[in-house]
Design an enzyme around this catalytic site. Structure first.
Site, mmCIF file in Angstrom:
data_model
loop_
_atom_site.group_PDB
_atom_site.id
_atom_site.type_symbol
_atom_site.label_atom_id
_atom_site.label_comp_id
_atom_site.label_asym_id
_atom_site.label_seq_id
_atom_site.Cartn_x
_atom_site.Cartn_y
_atom_site.Cartn_z
ATOM 1 N N GLY A 73 0.813 -1.215 0.000
ATOM 2 C CA GLY A 73 0.000 0.000 0.000
ATOM 3 C C GLY A 73 0.844 1.261 0.000
ATOM 4 O O GLY A 73 0.571 2.214 -0.740
ATOM 5 N N ASN A 157 -8.024 4.324 8.192
ATOM 6 C CA ASN A 157 -7.467 3.170 8.901
ATOM 7 C C ASN A 157 -7.636 3.239 10.412
ATOM 8 O O ASN A 157 -7.626 2.223 11.085
ATOM 9 C CB ASN A 157 -5.980 3.015 8.549
ATOM 10 N N GLN A 185 -7.981 -0.106 3.324
ATOM 11 C CA GLN A 185 -8.899 -0.564 4.365
ATOM 12 C C GLN A 185 -10.272 -0.890 3.794
ATOM 13 O O GLN A 185 -11.021 -1.694 4.359
ATOM 14 C CB GLN A 185 -9.052 0.507 5.456
ATOM 15 N N CYS A 328 2.064 7.507 23.045
ATOM 16 C CA CYS A 328 2.987 6.648 23.769
ATOM 17 C C CYS A 328 3.261 5.344 23.045
ATOM 18 O O CYS A 328 4.239 4.679 23.313
ATOM 19 C CB CYS A 328 2.443 6.350 25.151
#
Lengths: 387, 145
Positions: A73, A157, A185, A328
């Site tokens: 992709g 996505n 997707q 994170c």
């Protein structure tokens, strides 16, 4: 074999379907030859590539010559964006060149656009509404005389929202502007008729539709001018040099042939709605993205006061595999650009949980996810400094 | 998890050490509802939820010895943020406020058996929250005098 884990990350990648794998295997050893060679086994490999191309063309309702194979992709998106823009610049017709994309694109498109900015193109990043849908008015206003390319994804996505591709192509059809859409997707769930969608370029890949990784397709409508981004032996019409990845090409075609049939995504949709309903019963939780204009397999919810990576890791301990838009857990340490685009709320992006369902997801899996999420949201909130 | 030795492309640790996991899954000295905030002598806070980390630390200090007799915390953040605050609580209890004031992020990271490189600067904020709590304590003492 009974599975001892629950996989809720199908938007990251799907397992390769066993039927697909079986079709691929001969091309690793018995029929290993390079399709560009002239002897009999090579012709067999070439035939496999041609047959796969024809099958995929049928799926996209286009000619086999309008399809090229890439390594995935990202490469298809890069080639579409860089290749068309550079080609128009080479012609020297439009000196500056203007590209329009959205704030919620995949990095494969966003970063290709950033590259074009360095090459002196102008780029407009269209905002989306709070539901994560592109505003057509905004698109119309952004169009310029020197706009050469619009790249807007079919389905997102992270939050699964579906863009009105056919309506966008109608707006662009009146002008000489190329339209590319990243459908990685979407391919498993939405109509993929390139003519009806009205796109000039379309990206799909194998790893999101139960095919192998490392294989992608770029549909390039006949007549679209495009420059290559890789250089070598001139395979794929000169647009993608390098020996064809025959097993993966065969696998991608096999995966696509398994997508046909009615009721695509109906079972996922039912479970999606059930999970959304149950998880939103948790106080101070919010769905990210439109409630219904989203992929049948996508759930994205923010739980206030609960940092996403922590929740993902608590679920991981129970062998429930999910993902998050929290900074994170990313290598960039920035929170999800998609949730930022729809909410402008960094805390909400840090607190998001993405759950993406698949063909094999069961009600039992859903219940396991729901009860574990409830448990750990409660636990993390008890130690959270956010009230 | 630890049976996989996962490193990033630069050769740095990618996954959390066992010590981090222990403190993350079973955090020590969390402020709970049955404890009363007013029973603590001082509080310090650092970070913001928008940045992805927010930490709050409460301390109880023996007025004679100046030793920290209890420390409780709450954290909004990722696994390393939670684990580092948890391990800090164990390091600080029993120390005098002057000793505790000198605890560095490096000491916390070492105690955790290391942290993934990408996590170090952003998630070890506990020492700052603790210093904020100690500053808060000293200010209170000063204004009471």
């Amino acid at each position: 074999m009974t599975k001892d884990f629950v996989y809720f990350d199908h938007a990251a990648t799907t397992p390769t379907d066993k039927r697909v794998l079986k079709k691929m295997l001969p091309y690793f050893d018995a029929d290993f030859a390079n399709p560009s060679s002239l002897y009999l086994p090579a012709l067999k490999a070439k035939k496999a590539v041609d047959g796969s191309r024809a099958q995929i063309a049928k799926f996209l309702n286009c000619k086999p010559s309008e399809i090229i194979f890439t390594a995935g992709g990202t490469e298809s998106d890069n080639l579409a964006v860089l290749g068309t823009a550079r080609s128009l610049k080479l012609k020297g017709e439009r000196v500056k060149g203007h590209i329009i994309t959205t704030q919620i694109e995949h990095p494969a498109v966003l970063n290709a656009c950033r590259q074009l900015k360095k090459e002196n193109f102008d780029v407009t990043y269209l905002p989306v509404d709070r539901d994560g849908i592109v505003k057509l008015d905004g698109l119309k206003k952004a169009l310029r005389k020197d706009t050469v390319l619009v790249s807007i994804m079919y389905a997102n996505n992270e939050i699964g929202t579906i863009q009105p591709i056919a309506e966008i192509s109608k707006i662009l059809a009146k002008r000489k502007i190329l339209f590319h859409s990243d459908a990685c997707q979407a391919a498993g769930y939405l109509p993929m008729d390139a003519k009806k969608l009205g796109v000039d370029l379309l990206t799909i890949n194998g790893s999101k539709i139960y095919g192998p990784k490392g294989i992608g397709v770029l549909y390039i409508k006949k007549g679209v001018e495009i420059e290559p981004i890789t250089f070598g032996g001139g395979q794929e019409n000169g647009l993608r040099s390098g020996t064809e990845n025959v097993p993966a090409i065969v696998g991608l075609a096999a995966a696509i042939s398994l997508l046909r049939g009615k009721g695509k995504g109906e079972s996922e949709k039912k479970l999606r709605d059930y999970i959304i309903q149950e998880l939103l019963k948790i106080p101070n939780s919010k769905l990210n993205g439109h409630r219904t204009k989203r992929l049948p397999n996508n759930i994205n919810i923010s739980f206030e006061g609960v940092e996403g990576e922590s929740l993902v890791l608590y679920l991981d301990k129970e062998k429930i595999y999910t993902s998050t838009g929290s900074a994170c857990s990313s290598t960039s340490l920035d929170p999800s650009h998609v949730i930022m685009a729809i909410t402008n709320d960094a805390e909400r992006a840090h607190s998001s949980l993405r759950v993406t369902l698949g063909r094999s997801t069961t009600k039992k899996d859903a219940d396991k996810l729901i009860s574990a999420t409830k448990k750990y949201v409660k636990k993390l909130r008890e130690m959270s400094a956010v009230k | 998890m630890s049976k996989y030795d996962v490193k990033d492309i630069g050769g740095y640790e990618w996954i959390y050490s066992e010590k981090v996991q222990e403190h993350f899954y079973n955090p020590k000295n969390v402020m709970t509802d049955d404890l009363k905030e007013k029973d603590f002598d001082a509080v310090g806070e650092v970070g913001s939820p928008a940045c992805g980390d927010l930490m709050k630390i409460w301390i109880k200090v023996d007025p004679k010895t100046k030793k920290i007799t209890d420390l409780r915390w709450k954290t909004f953040g990722c696994a390393s943020a939670i684990a580092s605050t948890s391990v800090l609580s164990e390091m600080a209890i029993g120390k005098t406020i002057n000793q505790a004031y000198k605890i560095t992020p490096l000491q916390i990271t070492k105690k955790l058996g290391g942290l993934p490189k990408r996590k170090i600067h952003c998630s070890v904020l506990g020492d700052q929250a603790l210093r904020a709590a100690i500053d808060n304590y000293n200010k209170k003492i000063l204004s009471a005098a």
